[in-house]
Design a protein around this motif. Structure first.
Motif: not given
Length: 653
Positions: A463-487
């Motif tokens: 989930l975090r990987a998909t969330y973090e991907r939204t901050f780059g241009s590769i996401s093409n503006g697609t949004l995703f809910p915020s996800i907390p850290d592993d711990w």
């Protein structure tokens, strides 16, 4: 891998259930109805009649690539039927949920007259080898109203029939691919068949009959090598994925020799798919740019569906017809006088492409088994020499359908081959990318995660990987809910029970043309009634182990048929309707508010490192013996070679 019998309770597959485990009579398996028997797939339609693709005449209107600005016309036409077909099962699902203060009948009547109001549901099954296949199978079985008692107390049956999309990746892709390669048979039917899902013999030993002797094993592997050789002899390049996909098919496709002529695109020609009686299947792989060996979040995500193969990412931003992969496309068209190719999208090859991580597993183990013929070892060695050891996890599609396509941004625009790898290599181990695309307008995704992040349990990395991907241009503006850290994920228990992410739409700031992303219902693999954190690379399982893990997945999907939370079916229904209520500007029912308080992440963070993660059994904890008055009996698996029997939980008073 088994829960001690002194602690084992549950009401998993095919048991009469209630909010508490009860004594269940065993089902009579003396008579098997034809509806429970695995139907032979009607469309093994590769023109070669086998594994090899074949050059064919193009249709009058030659196939072309299209830009990813919208859904394909074929998907739109299919959706116009499917969305209507989800109305009745969703009506039944919401009615059974009995959400206090919510008139489900009026809501569904209005939705029937305005499909844009109808909730759009998707299910995503993560990677994780056989662990992911079996855990995902438990979820799918629990959501399938064709299976007895899934619509009883604590059940979520009908969620599968209410879903528009079903996506899989790597091991989850094996599940999705196997379902559709076998006429979208139920999990119950697949388990009852001798031809599929028999994991007692690993693929290295071959099917049970092949594993009986060295001679038969030689024949099995010789068949695999022979079919792959046919592809090479027909003028098409081969890779380790061809061998992996061929061997995998013997376990997953209920046809002779694992259905070498079965294609992924032929799903679109099956009767139940044309009538939109099933969800829309999607498998996911990552692109590997020339010269790259490490797959990052900037890697292009590709999807295979029955109509098309391609990517929504701005790098490629295009789709080719799945049926004609292998044709000589250049700049999106087949040159004048060029021929078409069919059969490159062989079903096992597509499943293998989504799981190329296992190519290395195949290479590391194949020579250690007696009976593997020299011809296979020589063929695999030859492939390695051609592609190089650093590319042994690559699936090659040659010629590259995206040659000279989107030249400014496409990393493979000038290469003759398209290299694809396991869809989880970029850490996005749940196939969420295709389902979060705004043009698909998905409202809620049930994300079943069997990743091996910590002691072979998930911790939300996918989930975090998909969330973090939204901050780059590769996401093409697609949004995703915020996800907390592993711990935080572990400390707040999100990896040990279902959790919702993206509940409050007001938390999303939308720019022009952006849309609110789907609500994510995260369903992690956890020890409900079995230690289902088996290794991704365990190659074989006894029938009992297989059934235990599938039953554990069932208990995860249903929260032990309501034993852990009697309101869980209500909360599932609340997740289904949430985005629709937001679009309509309607208030959230009080019962749903209670669910969201219980399951939604509210932004709390607890990042303390709490050491090695070793979860306890959830069902055992929920029914701990507090006074010695109750003794828990053991679960009895009654599986027939012909039909699935009852998996019963016995409560001894």
């Amino acid at each position: 891998m088994h829960l001690p019998s002194s602690l084992l309770i549950a009401a998993p597959l095919l048991a009469n259930v209630s909010a508490e485990p009860i004594r269940i009579p065993q089902r009579d398996v003396s008579v098997v109805s034809t509806s429970q028997q695995l139907a032979v797939r009607a469309l093994p339609n590769s023109p070669s009649g086998g594994y090899a693709p074949a050059v064919v005449d193009c249709p009058k209107t030659k196939p072309t690539l299209r830009k990813a600005v919208d859904l394909s016309n074929e998907e739109k036409d299919w959706l116009s039927i499917r969305r209507k077909n989800t109305i009745q099962p969703m009506r039944d699902l919401l009615k059974r949920a009995n959400i206090t203060g919510f008139d489900s009948e009026t809501f569904m009547n209005e939705a029937a007259n305005n499909i844009s109001q109808l909730p759009n549901v998707a299910i995503a099954i993560s990677g994780g080898g056989y662990r992911a296949l079996m855990n995902g199978a438990g979820f799918v079985a629990a959501a399938d109203n064709r299976i007895q008692n899934t619509t009883g107390a604590g059940g979520i049956g009908g969620l599968l029939q209410s879903s528009t999309y079903l996506a899989g990746l790597s091991g989850g892709g094996w599940l999705v691919g196997s379902l559709f390669s076998n006429n979208f048979s139920s999990i119950e039917t697949l388990l009852s068949e001798n031809k599929v899902w028999d994991f007692e013999n690993s693929i290295f030993k071959g099917p049970k009959e092949a594993g009986l002797s060295t001679v038969n094993r030689i024949q099995y592997w010789s068949e695999v090598a022979k079919e792959v050789a046919k592809k090479k002899d027909a003028g098409f390049e081969t890779s380790i994925t061809d061998y992996w996909g061929r061997a995998l098919s013997y376990q997953l496709i209920g046809a002779d020799m694992g259905g070498p002529a079965y294609t992924f695109s032929s799903i679109a020609q099956t009767d139940n798919f044309q009538k939109a009686e099933t969800p829309f299947p999607i498998l996911v792989a990552d692109g590997r740019a020339p010269g790259d060996t490490i797959i990052s979040l900037n890697a292009t995500n590709y999807e295979f569906n029955p109509f098309e193969t391609g990517s929504w990412d701005p790098t490629v931003y295009g789709f080719a017809p799945t049926k004609y992969l292998g044709a000589n496309f250049s700049n999106g068209v087949i040159p004048s006088g060029g021929k078409c190719v069919e059969g490159l999208d062989q079903a096992g090859f597509v499943m293998g492409t989504s799981s190329t991580l296992f190519n290395q597993f195949l290479l590391a183990n194949i020579s250690s088994y007696d009976g593997v013929p020299d011809v296979l070892i020589e063929a695999v060695t030859s492939v390695l020499k051609e592609i190089g050891a650093k590319r042994d996890d690559v699936s090659q599609i040659i010629p590259n359908p995206f040659l000279d396509w989107n030249n400014r941004t496409n990393p493979n625009a000038d290469t003759l081959e398209l290299d694809l790898v396991d869809g989880g290599e970029d850490l996005q181990n749940i196939p969420l990318n295709p389902l979060t695309q705004p043009v698909r307008a998905v409202d809620v995704i049930f994300a079943v995660d069997s990743s091996a992040d910590v002691t072979n349990w998930p911790n939300g990395t996918a989930l975090r990987a998909t969330y973090e991907r939204t901050f780059g241009s590769i996401s093409n503006g697609t949004l995703f809910p915020s996800i907390p850290d592993d711990w935080t994920f572990i400390n707040l228990g999100f990896n040990n029970r279902p959790s919702f992410f993206g509940c409050d739409v007001k938390n999303f700031t939308l720019n022009a043309n952006q849309k609110v992303p789907p609500l994510i219902v995260y369903v992690p693999n956890a020890p409900y009634t079995a230690l289902s954190n088996v290794s991704t690379f365990d190659p074989s399982y006894t029938m009992s182990q297989r059934n235990d893990i599938i039953g554990n997945g069932w208990n995860s999907a249903t929260q032990g048929n309501g034993t852990l939370d009697s309101e869980w079916p209500t909360c599932v229904a609340c997740a289904v309707i949430s985005r629709s209520l937001d679009r309509l500007g309607r208030q959230t029912p009080a019962a749903c508010k209670t669910c969201f308080e219980r399951y939604c992440w509210n932004g709390t963070v607890n990042s303390k490192d709490t050491g090695v993660y070793m979860p306890e059994f959830k069902i055992a904890d929920a029914h701990a013996l507090d006074s010695g008055a109750v003794a828990i009996g053991k679960m009895v698996n009654v599986w027939s070679s012909v039909v699935v029997g009852v998996v019963a939980a016995t409560l001894l008073l």
